[in-house]
Design a protein around this motif. Structure first.
Motif, PDB file in Angstrom:
ATOM      1  N   LYS A   1     -22.979 -35.537  40.467  1.00 13.80           N
ATOM      2  CA  LYS A   1     -21.677 -35.635  39.792  1.00 13.80           C
ATOM      3  C   LYS A   1     -21.450 -34.473  38.828  1.00 13.80           C
TER       4      LYS A   1
ATOM      5  N   TYR B   1     -17.251 -34.441  37.346  1.00 14.04           N
ATOM      6  CA  TYR B   1     -16.954 -35.801  37.795  1.00 14.04           C
ATOM      7  C   TYR B   1     -17.663 -36.809  36.890  1.00 14.04           C
ATOM      8  N   TRP B   2     -18.867 -36.449  36.474  1.00 16.58           N
ATOM      9  CA  TRP B   2     -19.636 -37.333  35.584  1.00 16.58           C
ATOM     10  C   TRP B   2     -18.881 -37.562  34.274  1.00 16.58           C
TER      11      TRP B   2
ATOM     12  N   ILE C   1     -15.636 -39.750  34.876  1.00 16.53           N
ATOM     13  CA  ILE C   1     -15.760 -41.208  35.016  1.00 16.53           C
ATOM     14  C   ILE C   1     -16.250 -41.862  33.734  1.00 16.53           C
ATOM     15  N   ASN C   2     -16.754 -41.073  32.820  1.00 19.97           N
ATOM     16  CA  ASN C   2     -17.180 -41.635  31.540  1.00 19.97           C
ATOM     17  C   ASN C   2     -16.117 -41.565  30.450  1.00 19.97           C
TER      18      ASN C   2
ATOM     19  N   VAL D   1     -11.322 -45.341  33.945  1.00 24.12           N
ATOM     20  CA  VAL D   1     -11.734 -46.433  34.830  1.00 24.12           C
ATOM     21  C   VAL D   1     -10.471 -47.033  35.453  1.00 24.12           C
TER      22      VAL D   1
END
Ligand SMILES: Cc1cc2nc3c(=O)[nH]c(=O)nc-3n(C[C@H](O)[C@H](O)[C@H](O)COP(=O)(O)OP(=O)(O)OC[C@H]3O[C@@H](n4cnc5c(N)ncnc54)[C@H](O)[C@@H]3O)c2cc1C
Ligand code: SF4
Ligand code: SF4
Ligand code: FES
Lengths: 355, 287
Positions: free
Chosen positions: B239, B276-277, B280-281, B286
């Protein structure tokens, strides 16, 4: 040798804390006019207070709770004209207003703390000079206070400030202890040197007694240390939807918040269509179109998302970025909300506290 | 009325747009034009540089400001190229301006692509729609510094050939031996399209990818992200090696106005490029 000893003694004598008799306060405030236009809390209507230009000493309300608008209006005005522009000359920044000098008298610790938070935002990689020029030209004189049922500055760790003021006055009965925070504060004190006295043991004891007593006056106590984690865990909580249903998206909570800084930018054009000005204006993340982009997509279309965003940014996001919440617990948003949404209650609900 | 001291300039006003002239306008696809801008101030013209993936705040005098990615590569200085889609107040006003008109430009802003990290790796660029605008800067940066990169692959998907931005420029790249340029369309009513057909993820069939030495740079519509990300994860991409450009409303571009926030981050200074990491954090991602 003796010379240095004397010098040291002089330095200690001009130390950071002095005493001002209450009966001399008016004279002192009057002398502040040399440092800028003096503004102070005065009454507006029956129950409300505002910071405004002091024209009459009898109007000053030393025991005020909180003003409608926080002092951010002096550094980040509700509307601010940034540039004038024309086809021929392009964009020219407007700086006339920035250099006016003010002395704001009577800021409570939470409001001083809030200014320190705004400083973080307006500094950073891109420094907002408009803000900091104003900041330099506004002297701040703090005043301690008695909390009411909407104050939770102690929970937000903003009930006491060590810096961020030129002078800070603490009530010890017949006089104030005056902490001197800056060189400008020192100039103010020296201008009316005769009004100030040395602090004695009794004063210190009284100061400590009152400080201790103040702790017990807070009616609200929120546990802060694990709040970020709890907010993460409750990200999907129904509470946000429930509050979303109540919120009217009026934005009052943002306008009155001493640490809300969001703004919108727009151009105003003259009738000749050739000249105009670029302005910025306070905005609110609760407004429907706050995250609306061209083409009609809205990243926070639902009210519940906008409400959640406000609480998360204050109590969670800011902690991640700056190590503390951006809320200082002043209670203004509680007082201002027409839907009676109460930040203390929201936090308690999220924490699952029995009410 | 004003005295000299009150007229003193705010030094380094971060909101100051600099005048730039529209020296050329190149039609792209419908409602998209490529504007070539040159700063009026010769010092700005020669000193202005950027990192691929960064953007500017573009002012149309009298209409306002909008963030626009820089489409040109910093390897070709002197001219700033912006590929703009006509959509609202500012962009419509821009489209009405004649050649040689003046606009305001400030920037560059945003983090841009982490060029240092990308070097010595394979570069997989995946574009859809207006996503080619920032990615074109990265593509030409890599091609102009060809030796600093291993394989360079471009994948681009569009509905029809008529909707491909920079079409002629990209078609020429198909013959370039030192890169792989894969273009695909859903359909071609004129029947002259010689490259690929189908969705962009089908192009993965034509390449060998080593996830350990490849960085993927994505920009396109949300639906493209969805399918491409799936494909990359299937191929074991870390990611951290997937870079994507995120879009949010912007007003200041410098981390003050609040509008571009996603969770705790401001897209204008912490982004617009996120791994990407990281993406998504971000709490608000979300979805
Ligand atoms: C990092 C980044 C790079 C971009 N690169 C490009 C590009 O290369 N080419 C291109 O055509 N468009 C690009 N956009 C989108 C572009 O900013 C919007 O299309 C543009 O702001 C619309 O402005 P408008 O005044 O015409 O529309 P209006 O709907 O009238 O918008 C009013 C204002 O809202 C803000 N706004 C509206 N939509 C957006 C949006 N999508 N993103 C950010 N702010 C918005 C702007 O401040 C704008 O001036 C980019 C956006 C971002 C965030
Ligand atoms: S969120 Fe409410 S209580 Fe906290 S600082 Fe802002 S106005 Fe005051
Ligand atoms: S003041 Fe209350 S009703 Fe108005 S936007 Fe804030 S939370 Fe919603
Ligand atoms: S655009 Fe203003 S904070 Fe990012």
């Amino acid at each position: 040798m003796l010379f240095y000893q004397n010098l040291r003694r002089d330095l200690v004598k001009t130390m950071q804390i002095l005493k001002l008799d209450k009966k001399n306060l008016n004279e002192f405030i009057f002398s502040l006019n040399d440092f800028g236009e003096v503004h102070a809390p005065v009454k507006k209507g029956d129950k409300q207070f505002v910071f405004s230009k002091l024209t009459d000493f009898s109007k000053i309300k030393l025991e005020y709770t909180r003003t409608i608008l926080p002092p951010k209006k002096y550094f980040h005005p509700p509307t601010d004209t940034l540039f004038k522009f024309s086809q021929e000359e392009g964009y020219q920044s407007l700086t006339e207003e920035l250099r006016k000098k003010y002395v704001i008298f009577g800021l409570h610790p939470c409001d001083i703390y809030a200014i320190k938070i705004l400083d973080l935002i307006f500094a950073g990689e891109f420094v907002d000079d408009r803000y900091f020029i104003r900041r330099k030209n506004v002297a701040i004189i703090g005043l301690d206070c008695i909390p009411d049922d909407k104050c939770f500055c102690r929970s937000m760790r903003a009930d006491f400030v060590e810096d961020g003021f030129d002078l800070f006055l603490s009530d010890i009965g017949n006089s104030y202890l005056v902490r001197v925070g800056t060189g400008r504060g020192d100039d103010m004190v020296r201008k009316t040197q005769d009004l100030f006295k040395e602090v004695n043991k009794k004063d210190i004891t009284e100061y400590k007694r009152r400080s201790d007593e103040k702790k017990n006056l807070f009616k609200v106590d929120i546990e802060l240390s694990d709040l970020p984690e709890i907010m993460d865990l409750e990200y999907e909580s129904k509470v946000w939807e429930e509050i979303g249903k109540e919120c009217l998206s009026c934005g009052s909570c943002s306008m009155v918040c001493p640490t809300c800084y969001c703004y919108d930018v727009f151009d105003e054009i003259n009738l000749d269509a050739n000249h105009g000005v670029r302005k910025r204006q306070w905005d609110s993340c609760l407004f429907k179109d706050y995250a609306l982009v061209a083409g009609g997509h809205n990243f926070r279309a639902e009210r519940s998302l906008r409400v959640k965003n406000r609480f998360f940014h204050k109590q969670r996001g800011f902690v991640a970025q700056y190590g503390r919440p951006s809320c200082v617990g002043c209670g203004r948003c509680i007082e201002a909300c027409p839907a009676k949404i109460d930040i203390i209650e929201v936090i308690n609900r999220i924490r699952g506290a029995k009410l | 009325m004003s005295t000299r001291s009150t007229l003193a300039k705010v030094k380094n006003d971060i909101y100051q747009p600099y005048l730039a002239r529209i020296v050329k306008v190149l039609p792209q696809i419908q409602d998209h034009l490529l504007f070539q801008l040159k700063f009026e101030d010769p010092r700005m013209a020669s000193n202005f540089t950027h990192r691929p993936g960064q953007f500017v705040e573009l002012s149309v005098i009298g209409s306002g400001e909008a963030p626009v990615s820089i489409s040109s590569s910093p390897t070709r200085p002197g001219i700033v190229e912006l590929c703009v889609r006509k959509t609202g107040r500012v962009t419509n006003a821009l489209f009405r301006l004649p050649l040689n008109a003046l606009v305001g430009v400030r920037g560059p802003y945003g983090n841009g692509f982490p060029i240092d990290k990308l070097e010595d790796n394979n570069l997989l660029i995946i574009a859809g729609g207006l996503g080619m605008a920032p990615l074109r800067s990265l593509l030409w940066y890599a091609l102009d510094n060809r030796t600093k990169f291993k394989d360079i692959i471009l994948m681009l998907g569009a509905k029809t050939p008529g909707e491909i931005l920079f079409k002629y420029e990209l078609l020429k790249l198909i013959d370039r031996p030192d890169m792989k340029c894969l273009l695909t369309v859903d359909k071609d009513e004129e029947g002259i399209w010689k490259a690929h057909f189908g969705v962009v993820t089908k192009l993965f069939d034509y390449v060998e990818l080593d996830p350990a030495t490849t960085y993927a740079a994505l920009c396109g519509p949300p639906i493209m992200y969805k399918f491409v990300l799936k494909e990359l994860l299937k191929r074991n991409f870390s990611k951290d090696r997937i870079l994507m450009s995120l879009e949010r409303k912007m007003k200041c571009g410098v981390g003050k106005c609040g509008h571009c926030s996603i969770g705790y981050k401001y897209t204008c200074i912490d982004g617009p490029i996120f791994t990407y990491w990281d993406a998504i954090n971000l709490p608000e991602m979300v979805e």
